[in-house]
Design a protein around this motif. Structure first.
Motif, PDB file in Angstrom:
ATOM      1  N   LEU A   1      -1.193  -4.775  -5.483  1.00  0.00           N
ATOM      2  CA  LEU A   1      -0.861  -3.280  -5.029  1.00  0.00           C
ATOM      3  C   LEU A   1      -2.544  -2.809  -4.483  1.00  0.00           C
ATOM      4  N   ASN A   2      -2.285  -2.116  -3.373  1.00  0.00           N
ATOM      5  CA  ASN A   2      -3.595  -1.993  -2.617  1.00  0.00           C
ATOM      6  C   ASN A   2      -4.593  -2.810  -2.944  1.00  0.00           C
ATOM      7  N   PRO A   3      -4.317  -4.127  -2.643  1.00  0.00           N
ATOM      8  CA  PRO A   3      -5.745  -4.932  -2.682  1.00  0.00           C
ATOM      9  C   PRO A   3      -6.810  -4.840  -1.932  1.00  0.00           C
TER      10      PRO A   3
ATOM     11  N   GLN B   1       9.356  15.125  -6.970  1.00  0.00           N
ATOM     12  CA  GLN B   1       9.121  13.714  -6.427  1.00  0.00           C
ATOM     13  C   GLN B   1       7.759  13.611  -5.654  1.00  0.00           C
ATOM     14  N   PRO B   2       6.949  12.570  -5.719  1.00  0.00           N
ATOM     15  CA  PRO B   2       5.577  12.332  -5.236  1.00  0.00           C
ATOM     16  C   PRO B   2       5.338  12.776  -3.823  1.00  0.00           C
ATOM     17  N   GLY B   3       6.380  13.013  -2.831  1.00  0.00           N
ATOM     18  CA  GLY B   3       6.106  13.204  -1.610  1.00  0.00           C
ATOM     19  C   GLY B   3       5.847  14.713  -1.361  1.00  0.00           C
TER      20      GLY B   3
ATOM     21  N   VAL C   1       0.933  -1.122  -0.155  1.00  0.00           N
ATOM     22  CA  VAL C   1       0.097   0.080   0.116  1.00  0.00           C
ATOM     23  C   VAL C   1       0.812   1.240  -0.074  1.00  0.00           C
ATOM     24  N   ALA C   2       0.908   1.930  -0.833  1.00  0.00           N
ATOM     25  CA  ALA C   2       1.650   3.186  -1.080  1.00  0.00           C
ATOM     26  C   ALA C   2       0.748   4.362  -0.288  1.00  0.00           C
ATOM     27  N   ARG C   3       1.698   5.384   0.202  1.00  0.00           N
ATOM     28  CA  ARG C   3       1.032   6.152   1.004  1.00  0.00           C
ATOM     29  C   ARG C   3       1.727   7.700   0.830  1.00  0.00           C
ATOM     30  N   GLY C   4       1.171   8.876   0.790  1.00  0.00           N
ATOM     31  CA  GLY C   4       1.715  10.060   0.607  1.00  0.00           C
ATOM     32  C   GLY C   4       1.641  10.659   2.185  1.00  0.00           C
ATOM     33  N   ALA C   5       0.979  11.796   2.251  1.00  0.00           N
ATOM     34  CA  ALA C   5       0.475  12.279   3.496  1.00  0.00           C
ATOM     35  C   ALA C   5      -0.497  11.779   4.146  1.00  0.00           C
ATOM     36  N   GLY C   6      -1.106  10.823   3.681  1.00  0.00           N
ATOM     37  CA  GLY C   6      -2.298  10.193   4.630  1.00  0.00           C
ATOM     38  C   GLY C   6      -3.449  11.232   5.052  1.00  0.00           C
TER      39      GLY C   6
ATOM     40  N   ALA D   1     -14.329  25.129   6.466  1.00  0.00           N
ATOM     41  CA  ALA D   1     -15.508  24.183   6.506  1.00  0.00           C
ATOM     42  C   ALA D   1     -15.346  22.836   7.319  1.00  0.00           C
ATOM     43  N   PHE D   2     -14.266  22.157   6.867  1.00  0.00           N
ATOM     44  CA  PHE D   2     -13.946  20.901   7.772  1.00  0.00           C
ATOM     45  C   PHE D   2     -13.616  20.957   9.145  1.00  0.00           C
ATOM     46  N   PRO D   3     -12.730  21.831   9.176  1.00  0.00           N
ATOM     47  CA  PRO D   3     -12.383  22.183  10.609  1.00  0.00           C
ATOM     48  C   PRO D   3     -13.407  22.541  11.479  1.00  0.00           C
TER      49      PRO D   3
ATOM     50  N   ASN E   1      -6.755  11.765  -8.574  1.00  0.00           N
ATOM     51  CA  ASN E   1      -7.092  12.706  -9.476  1.00  0.00           C
ATOM     52  C   ASN E   1      -8.017  14.343  -8.683  1.00  0.00           C
ATOM     53  N   SER E   2      -7.186  14.616  -7.694  1.00  0.00           N
ATOM     54  CA  SER E   2      -7.728  15.609  -6.595  1.00  0.00           C
ATOM     55  C   SER E   2      -8.195  16.832  -7.500  1.00  0.00           C
ATOM     56  N   GLY E   3      -9.054  17.449  -6.766  1.00  0.00           N
ATOM     57  CA  GLY E   3      -9.492  18.724  -7.476  1.00  0.00           C
ATOM     58  C   GLY E   3      -9.551  19.831  -6.317  1.00  0.00           C
TER      59      GLY E   3
ATOM     60  N   ALA F   1      -0.858  20.094   3.185  1.00  0.00           N
ATOM     61  CA  ALA F   1      -0.456  18.855   3.477  1.00  0.00           C
ATOM     62  C   ALA F   1      -0.194  17.634   2.730  1.00  0.00           C
ATOM     63  N   CYS F   2      -1.039  17.571   1.746  1.00  0.00           N
ATOM     64  CA  CYS F   2      -1.274  16.501   0.841  1.00  0.00           C
ATOM     65  C   CYS F   2      -0.258  16.550  -0.316  1.00  0.00           C
ATOM     66  N   THR F   3       0.415  15.339  -0.666  1.00  0.00           N
ATOM     67  CA  THR F   3       1.328  15.176  -1.662  1.00  0.00           C
ATOM     68  C   THR F   3       0.898  15.114  -2.850  1.00  0.00           C
ATOM     69  N   ILE F   4       1.667  15.597  -3.707  1.00  0.00           N
ATOM     70  CA  ILE F   4       1.504  15.342  -5.371  1.00  0.00           C
ATOM     71  C   ILE F   4       1.120  13.840  -5.634  1.00  0.00           C
ATOM     72  N   GLY F   5       1.967  12.908  -5.145  1.00  0.00           N
ATOM     73  CA  GLY F   5       1.694  11.477  -5.419  1.00  0.00           C
ATOM     74  C   GLY F   5       0.144  10.995  -4.909  1.00  0.00           C
ATOM     75  N   GLY F   6      -0.137  11.763  -3.811  1.00  0.00           N
ATOM     76  CA  GLY F   6      -1.588  11.339  -3.549  1.00  0.00           C
ATOM     77  C   GLY F   6      -2.500  12.067  -4.444  1.00  0.00           C
TER      78      GLY F   6
ATOM     79  N   GLU G   1     -13.907  13.256  -5.994  1.00  0.00           N
ATOM     80  CA  GLU G   1     -12.516  13.630  -5.933  1.00  0.00           C
ATOM     81  C   GLU G   1     -11.750  12.971  -4.916  1.00  0.00           C
ATOM     82  N   HIS G   2     -12.644  12.352  -3.832  1.00  0.00           N
ATOM     83  CA  HIS G   2     -12.032  11.875  -2.836  1.00  0.00           C
ATOM     84  C   HIS G   2     -11.285  10.148  -3.126  1.00  0.00           C
ATOM     85  N   GLY G   3     -11.973   9.707  -4.035  1.00  0.00           N
ATOM     86  CA  GLY G   3     -11.801   8.217  -4.312  1.00  0.00           C
ATOM     87  C   GLY G   3     -12.616   7.268  -3.629  1.00  0.00           C
TER      88      GLY G   3
HETATM   89  C1  FAD Z   1      -9.014  18.887   5.472  1.00  0.00           C
HETATM   90  C2  FAD Z   1      -9.157  17.858   4.138  1.00  0.00           C
HETATM   91  C3  FAD Z   1      -9.624  18.795   2.847  1.00  0.00           C
HETATM   92  C4  FAD Z   1      -9.501  17.982   1.900  1.00  0.00           C
HETATM   93  N1  FAD Z   1      -9.743  18.820   0.582  1.00  0.00           N
HETATM   94  C5  FAD Z   1      -9.762  18.168  -0.504  1.00  0.00           C
HETATM   95  C6  FAD Z   1     -10.246  19.000  -1.719  1.00  0.00           C
HETATM   96  O1  FAD Z   1     -10.375  20.212  -1.670  1.00  0.00           O
HETATM   97  N2  FAD Z   1     -10.072  18.319  -2.898  1.00  0.00           N
HETATM   98  C7  FAD Z   1      -9.700  16.898  -3.009  1.00  0.00           C
HETATM   99  O2  FAD Z   1      -9.675  16.380  -4.108  1.00  0.00           O
HETATM  100  N3  FAD Z   1      -9.444  16.409  -2.057  1.00  0.00           N
HETATM  101  C8  FAD Z   1      -9.364  16.757  -0.734  1.00  0.00           C
HETATM  102  N4  FAD Z   1      -8.860  16.098   0.636  1.00  0.00           N
HETATM  103  C9  FAD Z   1      -8.322  14.678   0.265  1.00  0.00           C
HETATM  104  C10 FAD Z   1      -7.024  14.485   0.156  1.00  0.00           C
HETATM  105  O3  FAD Z   1      -6.333  15.614   0.745  1.00  0.00           O
HETATM  106  C11 FAD Z   1      -6.518  14.315  -1.154  1.00  0.00           C
HETATM  107  O4  FAD Z   1      -7.271  12.956  -1.560  1.00  0.00           O
HETATM  108  C12 FAD Z   1      -5.031  14.062  -1.364  1.00  0.00           C
HETATM  109  O5  FAD Z   1      -4.862  14.094  -2.870  1.00  0.00           O
HETATM  110  C13 FAD Z   1      -4.440  12.860  -0.702  1.00  0.00           C
HETATM  111  O6  FAD Z   1      -3.083  13.027  -0.756  1.00  0.00           O
HETATM  112  P1  FAD Z   1      -2.188  12.315   0.311  1.00  0.00           P
HETATM  113  O7  FAD Z   1      -0.802  12.593  -0.074  1.00  0.00           O
HETATM  114  O8  FAD Z   1      -2.540  12.738   1.609  1.00  0.00           O
HETATM  115  O9  FAD Z   1      -2.221  10.782  -0.029  1.00  0.00           O
HETATM  116  P2  FAD Z   1      -2.622   9.551   0.944  1.00  0.00           P
HETATM  117  O10 FAD Z   1      -3.993   9.786   1.688  1.00  0.00           O
HETATM  118  O11 FAD Z   1      -1.355   9.220   1.649  1.00  0.00           O
HETATM  119  O12 FAD Z   1      -3.073   8.626  -0.431  1.00  0.00           O
HETATM  120  C14 FAD Z   1      -4.281   8.479  -1.015  1.00  0.00           C
HETATM  121  C15 FAD Z   1      -3.921   7.434  -1.940  1.00  0.00           C
HETATM  122  O13 FAD Z   1      -3.056   7.616  -2.999  1.00  0.00           O
HETATM  123  C16 FAD Z   1      -2.209   6.328  -2.827  1.00  0.00           C
HETATM  124  N5  FAD Z   1      -0.722   7.051  -3.040  1.00  0.00           N
HETATM  125  C17 FAD Z   1      -0.280   8.050  -2.247  1.00  0.00           C
HETATM  126  N6  FAD Z   1       0.889   8.274  -2.823  1.00  0.00           N
HETATM  127  C18 FAD Z   1       1.095   7.499  -4.084  1.00  0.00           C
HETATM  128  C19 FAD Z   1       2.226   7.141  -4.738  1.00  0.00           C
HETATM  129  N7  FAD Z   1       3.442   7.995  -4.648  1.00  0.00           N
HETATM  130  N8  FAD Z   1       2.140   6.152  -5.764  1.00  0.00           N
HETATM  131  C20 FAD Z   1       1.121   5.496  -5.878  1.00  0.00           C
HETATM  132  N9  FAD Z   1      -0.137   5.795  -5.109  1.00  0.00           N
HETATM  133  C21 FAD Z   1      -0.160   6.675  -4.061  1.00  0.00           C
HETATM  134  C22 FAD Z   1      -2.730   5.907  -1.735  1.00  0.00           C
HETATM  135  O14 FAD Z   1      -2.275   4.445  -1.757  1.00  0.00           O
HETATM  136  C23 FAD Z   1      -3.864   5.955  -1.636  1.00  0.00           C
HETATM  137  O15 FAD Z   1      -4.810   5.231  -2.182  1.00  0.00           O
HETATM  138  C24 FAD Z   1      -9.134  16.712   1.552  1.00  0.00           C
HETATM  139  C25 FAD Z   1      -8.534  15.907   2.758  1.00  0.00           C
HETATM  140  C26 FAD Z   1      -8.686  16.509   4.030  1.00  0.00           C
HETATM  141  C27 FAD Z   1      -8.169  15.913   5.129  1.00  0.00           C
END
Ligand code: FAD
Lengths: 503, 358
Positions: free
Chosen positions: A470-472, A129-131, A87-92, A344-346, A167-169, A157-162, A434-436
């Motif tokens: 991968l991420n079964p 890099q993805p992180g 399971v891959a992880r970015g910022a969680g 809004a979330f906080p 496909n975040s928006g 906080a979130c990473t470009i890999g995530g 957009e959240h998956g």
């Molecule tokens: C307060 C809050 C607000 C948010 N607002 C938005 C918003 O406005 N729009 C939006 O789209 N999302 C939003 N999100 C959701 C989240 O931030 C996004 O989905 C973000 O892209 C996740 O990035 P991450 O680095 O935390 O990924 P993670 O949570 O660590 O991982 C997300 C997924 O990506 C995979 N992954 C991570 N890194 C890699 C890599 N290098 N290679 C392959 N797979 C990988 C993981 O396996 C997992 O399936 C929000 C979340 C929070 C907590």
């Protein structure tokens, strides 16, 4: 270790990995990783037990924190050989449990892949890099009057890999697109340990568009090790209009009217009264608290263009029955308008011990209907819900408030959420904008897709990851799971479960 | 419509069991593009027409066999357009063909390509199943993005029953400017301007002349005209110029395949330097798309394209033995072949159109 069974490959069953030998995996990984990059004692694993969807927790078997692509290749080869889930992880910060660990798997954190490798202002692209954090890209290229357009609210906080995986928006994606529209190339490693490049630095790449398949694939097809993003010139000016309405349906109609007038706002967001009240307490954005709904509508461009567009927006909003229309007078006021929306979330977190964020997308014109249905669900489940929408593209984020310490509330919140998602599908939309899907919405996928469609998703996965490691268990429900959940979409326009009451 | 779809499904099932290749075809306007493939003709135009159109949702759903002109007229009636400005290459062009070839026109660099506007598709796979992916909403991450995989797949994954596309309002104003520049100056200027918030919606350089189109709000277009300088090209000259580039009726393309000539399409990073190949060039998309007429060998052209970070397509003319598309790395080829296998296990859809064997 037995090979993957046919039934798993065909998406009928989930794989059983309980026979994975932890000591053997640790031993193999310790040969390719330095001590500080490999963790397997439970106190070290604890921080990884969940992502942003904290209702789901699972300790991983092992955590690895590689620093080089070579290490990623070695890790994946080992896991492939020993048939261990990865399971891959970015910022969680993910909200659907996509990065929830696997009990018998390796959690592969890309946190140390945190460098911006190069910025080319002339070609308007950056290799990262993805992180790397989403916002860090825009900060690094600001000196060139450029930025990376997709701006999720979690961007600090979130990473470009995530972002690639989901496909975040963001609030500006109506005009500037989602991750898929702003990433040129992704480099990754397959489960077999093969380095692959999807997309190119040119406007397109030959063959099937694998880049599009990988973006939004929730870490199920490859582990991303490098991303080339497109940079956008900063607009000269941005201004925001705040419009108040005494009725949510009127606000929804005003959104459609803006689009009908040929305007594509840089951002178009909606909040209902409980949401504005909740954030106002918290950030003092100056929102009108007596309004049933407010719209935030942004224009950007040259000063002349913005002046012209704002005048047209104002006209449409007033004609649509806005009780008040305010235009930001300066950058500070614009930021204040947005601060409320972004908080809004906080704010939900302050109102209630727990909240559950939904993510359905529906056609814009059905927003009013959805809001009415949510009101009746609030009564049905005896829980409160506050609503914030990416109204411009029909993406809803109802925040269901609950207290996990009260017996039954979590279950009611989950059912409430499931109802919203199923109604989204029925109204012609989707369970996730957009959240998956992750593990959170996996059951609702059974309502959105037919059996042959789900089977095709498994085949697409197998084209990249034949071993299914991968991420079964995420994103695509097995057919067994759907049978248990009791809902498989019937094709031919028939509603699932016509016998169920509708809102 | 249901009856046609069912007939198509039955036909696909039968062809799959008999191993009969099907050549999926709309108006045939882009038959020249890609590898040649034989097979029984499968005419998509049996399913034609707009299924639903909601201007305020910015979404239109159309059957694959709908004439592109028909769709463009419907959209124009509401002041909207297909922002990727697809080339027709003939009166018979269909929407399904535009999506399956994945070809975009002059507005591509500013607005995005076909794949950026596809929201959902329904296709029939090689098992005869009618499958629906994506949908009619702007944001959708449920399941893998199969709709975009279908874009540019040249029919090899199955016939497109219908497709949902995001549409955009037509710009309030367009203006075109002409500059005398050599190739290097033009590529440099286009990249420099690309880094500024300017409403440039198209560019074309050929023979020492750079043409640039601006689109947007009147105020934005007017201020850009002042800022960029150059010579204003009036209408209808400007409009017909952009159509001639999109449709390859411009003099540059006129006799490109005469006497065994080859027209190459090189997609490269926008700032890529001179190709270093003899021949005549027309450059679009801010430098990212370079049409080349050359006598240089295919190996040489492809070598240069790769060296510059791009790829080369044998677009028109040349030897059929030269693959139309740039060969892929073994790892990517393997994934592509497995995807083809996933959708079309019997290998009946347009075999050979994309790569050797599929
Ligand atoms: C307060 C809050 C607000 C948010 N607002 C938005 C918003 O406005 N729009 C939006 O789209 N999302 C939003 N999100 C959701 C989240 O931030 C996004 O989905 C973000 O892209 C996740 O990035 P991450 O680095 O935390 O990924 P993670 O949570 O660590 O991982 C997300 C997924 O990506 C995979 N992954 C991570 N890194 C890699 C890599 N290098 N290679 C392959 N797979 C990988 C993981 O396996 C997992 O399936 C929000 C979340 C929070 C907590």
């Amino acid at each position: 270790m037995s090979a993957i069974s046919e039934a798993v490959l065909a998406g009928e069953q989930e794989g059983d990995y309980s026979a994975v030998d932890k000591a053997r995996v640790v031993e193999a990984l310790s040969r390719v990783l330095p001590a500080g990059s490999l963790m397997y004692e439970s106190e070290d694993l604890k921080p990884y037990e969940c992502d942003g969807l904290s209702a789901y927790r699972q300790m991983p078997m092992v955590v690895v924190l590689p620093t080089t692509e070579d290490q990623v290749v070695s890790i994946l080869k080992i896991c492939h050989e020993l048939q261990v889930p990865v399971v891959a992880r970015g910022a969680g910060t993910g909200l659907s449990g996509g990065a929830t660990p696997h009990a018998f798997g390796v959690l592969l954190s890309l946190a140390r892949f945190n460098r911006i490798l190069s910025v080319d202002p002339h070609s308007r692209l950056a290799v990262v890099q993805p992180g790397v954090r989403n916002l860090a890209i825009s900060e690094a290229v600001a000196v060139h009057e450029l930025y990376y357009a997709p701006d999720p609210s979690s961007q600090i906080a979130c990473t470009i890999g995530g972002n690639v995986a989901e496909n975040s928006g963001g609030v500006h994606c109506l005009k500037y697109g989602l991750t898929v529209h702003n990433v040129l190339k992704v480099r990754g490693v397959t489960i077999a340990g093969e380095i692959v490049e999807f997309g190119s630095l040119a406007p397109d790449a030959p063959g099937y568009d694998l880049l599009a398949a990988v973006i939004g694939s929730e870490g199920m097809l490859a582990v991303v090790t490098e991303v080339v993003v497109k940079l956008t010139p900063k607009p000269q000016l941005a201004q925001c209009v705040l419009a108040a309405f005494d009725d949510v349906v009127k606000a929804g109609d005003a959104v459609a009217a803006i689009i009908a007038a040929g305007i594509i706002p840089a951002g178009l967001e909606m909040m209902d009264q409980p949401a504005t009240v909740a954030v106002e307490d918290f950030v003092h954005a100056g929102y009108p608290l007596d309004a049933k709904a407010i719209l935030l509508c942004e224009s950007d461009g040259t000063p002349e263009e913005v002046a012209d567009e704002i005048a047209r927006m104002r006209q449409v909003l007033e004609a649509g029955g806005a009780t008040e229309v305010r235009v930001s007078r300066d950058e500070a006021e614009r930021m204040r308008f947005w601060a409320g929306r972004k908080a809004a979330f906080p704010a939900a977190g302050r109102l209630s011990p727990d909240y559950y964020c939904m993510d359905g997308t529906i056609p814009r014109k059905r927003v009013g209907e959805m809001l009415e249905a949510i009101q009746s669900m609030e009564r049905k489940y005896d829980l409160r819900c506050i609503n914030v929408f990416h109204a411009g593209d029909g993406n809803l984020h109802p925040l269901i408030l609950f207290d996990a310490n009260q017996p039954g509330e979590l279950e009611r919140a989950e059912e409430f959420g499931a109802d919203i998602l199923e109604l989204s599908v029925e109204l012609g939309g989707t369970v996730t904008g957009e959240h998956g899907v992750g593990i959170e919405k996996i059951n609702q996928m059974c309502s959105q897709f037919t059996r042959p469609e789900l089977a095709m998703f498994f085949r697409v996965k197998a084209a990249f990851d034949p071993a299914g490691l991968l991420n079964p268990g995420k994103a695509i429900p097995t057919l067994n799971r759907c049978a248990e959940y009791g809902r498989i979409r019937v094709s031919g326009g028939q509603l699932p479960h016509p016998e169920l009451p509708r809102f | 419509m249901k009856e046609v779809i069912e007939r198509w499904q039955a036909r696909v099932r039968q062809a799959a069991s008999a191993g009969t290749p099907l050549r999926i075809q709309g108006g045939g306007s882009k038959d020249f593009y890609g590898g040649s493939c034989a097979g029984e003709s499968f005419d998509t135009r049996e399913l034609s027409g707009v299924v639903s159109y909601e201007p305020t949702e910015l979404v239109v759903t159309v059957h694959g066999g709908t004439p592109l002109v028909e769709l463009e007229n419907v959209l124009a009636g509401q002041g909207q357009m297909l922002a990727f400005e697809p080339p027709h290459f003939g009166p018979g062009a269909t929407v399904g063909g535009a999506v399956a070839t994945g070809l975009s026109g002059p507005r591509r660099l500013a607005a995005g390509a076909v794949r950026d506007f596809v929201l959902g598709v329904r296709i029939i796979d090689g098992r005869g199943d009618l499958l629906s992916f994506g949908g009619q909403v702007m944001k959708n991450v449920a399941g893998y993005d199969v709709s975009r995989l279908v874009c540019g797949s040249l029919g090899t994954l199955g016939p497109i029953v219908d497709v949902s596309l995001k549409v955009l309002p037509r710009p309030a104003l367009e203006a075109s400017l002409r500059f005398a520049m050599n190739e290097a100056e033009a590529v440099e200027a286009l990249n420099r301007w690309g880094g500024q918030p300017l409403p440039i919606s198209a560019s074309a350089w050929h023979g020492g002349v750079l043409m640039v189109r601006l689109s947007g709000a009147p105020a934005a277009v007017a201020s850009a005209v002042t800022r960029l300088g150059g010579e204003t090209v009036p209408d209808p000259e400007a409009t017909s110029f952009w159509i001639s580039v999109r449709e390859q009726q411009h003099a540059f393309f006129a006799d490109s395949t005469e006497n065994g000539g080859v027209l190459w399409r090189l997609a490269v990073p926008t700032a890529a330097p001179w190709l270093g190949l003899d021949g005549d060039q027309l450059i679009e998309w801010g430098g990212g798309l370079r049409w080349l007429r050359t006598a240089a060998s295919a190996e040489r052209v492809r070598e240069r394209a790769i060296a510059l970070g791009g790829h080369a397509t044998r677009f028109r003319g040349g030897e059929a033995s030269v693959p139309a598309f740039q060969p892929l790395s073994p790892a990517l080829m393997q994934i592509q072949r497995q995807l083809k296998q996933a959708f079309d296990p019997a290998g009946i859809f347009n075999p050979g159109r994309l790569y050797n064997g599929f």
